[in-house]
Design a protein around this motif. Sequence first.
Motif, short mmCIF file in Angstrom:
data_model
loop_
_atom_site.label_atom_id
_atom_site.label_comp_id
_atom_site.label_asym_id
_atom_site.label_seq_id
_atom_site.Cartn_x
_atom_site.Cartn_y
_atom_site.Cartn_z
N LYS A 109 0.83 -1.20 0.00
CA LYS A 109 0.00 0.00 0.00
C LYS A 109 0.87 1.26 0.00
O LYS A 109 0.64 2.19 -0.76
CB LYS A 109 -0.89 -0.03 1.24
N LEU A 166 -6.89 -12.00 2.08
CA LEU A 166 -6.76 -11.74 0.65
C LEU A 166 -5.40 -12.24 0.16
O LEU A 166 -4.40 -12.13 0.88
CB LEU A 166 -6.91 -10.24 0.38
N ALA A 179 -1.87 -12.65 -1.12
CA ALA A 179 -0.68 -11.78 -1.04
C ALA A 179 -0.74 -10.77 0.10
O ALA A 179 0.07 -9.86 0.15
CB ALA A 179 -0.40 -11.06 -2.36
N CYS A 180 -1.69 -10.93 1.01
CA CYS A 180 -1.68 -10.09 2.22
C CYS A 180 -0.85 -10.82 3.27
O CYS A 180 -1.34 -11.67 4.00
CB CYS A 180 -3.09 -9.83 2.75
#
Length: 383
Positions: free
Chosen positions: A110, A333, A335-336
């Motif tokens: 992010k 989710l 790839a988290c």
Amino acid sequence: MQSIEEIFNNLDGELEGHGPVVMKNMVEKEGKNVVGTYCVFTPYEVIRAAGAVPVTLCSTSNDTIDEAEKDLPRNLCPLIKSSYGFAITDKCPYFHFADIIVGETTCDGKKKMYEYLNEVTPVHVMKLPQSSHREVDLDFWKNEVLLLKDTLEEKFETEITEQRLKEEIKIKNEERNTLKEFYELAKLKPSPIYGSEIFKVLNISSYTFDKEIANKRTKAITEKILKNYKKGEKRISADAPRILVTGCPMGAATLKVIEAIENNGGSVVCLENCTGLKPNEETVSEDKSPVDAIAEKYLNTPCSCISPNDNRVELINRLVEEYQVDGVVDMVLQACHTYNVETKRIKDELKKSNTSYLNIETDYSQSDKGQLETRLTAFLEMM
Ligand code: SF4
Ligand code: SF4
């Protein structure tokens, strides 16, 4: 009197004070400024105290991911790709009106994505400490709240006074408490509401910009449901396994998880994640200096980006007891990494209270719906 079913069905039409057209009018007719947000660490009250409208930007659809993957790696969390995709395709009506975005250095994907987003619309990134239990963490975060205040004051040529902050704290606390009264209806056994309905009401409140209208609507829904329930209207079986959903934030594309539980005999009584009750469980203290109180409340957010994340364990344990939960579904989710790594800790913790646990990894495509149904049905049968 409307049935509980009808109360929720009536929420599907146009609602007073809610949605993108209301925002368009606020911008074009009232000259309002708009601040886009993504994460529940964003101090909502500071934005409102600057006279601007905070709005959560779209990030939960698969439709914008192909476009995002032209710039971002494919093996990145779908929430990050979806957010960025909405921004570069101008498909999110709220992003379209945003004068500035506020982001936080939560997970790596992010914070790096914000660097590109800044090329589309200005982004103010708040630096989040990696832990939340030390005094230095709080001091650091308090300073970030003050930096946000400075940025907004400069951007919107306004002054964010202590008085304005106090007023906004009161307003937001009232929304939190009103929503809490609503979703706590699910503590009843059997619950009068489905998990998808909890999600819907929380979502509608979030996109109703006049909080008086939002609270009035939520209170009316709560009262009507309670009245019908007391009169004997029961829609969910008392034997249905009671499920708490935790993990990554949910949205349109991941409602498939709640549906798979509820279509197969489960009753989702609690949504612990950021699009559920997480932002509403704790209010901002009205007895302290507003900046201190805001910094404290937001830094307490039980997010997996904080290490160690003891707050989440405490919250889940408390909710399991209060909502008489039989099983926990941890939705991660793809790839988290932070939520994925944390699954072991949650699983180990729940073993102590003999609470069933299932971890599922998914993305925004609908291709795993059948597989989800199979796994969740087996999980529910086991209880
Ligand atoms: S899970 Fe963490 S990073 Fe994601 S929205 Fe919630 S607080 Fe923000
Ligand atoms: S779901 Fe996980 S990887 Fe995706 S934005 Fe939130 S914390 Fe980051």
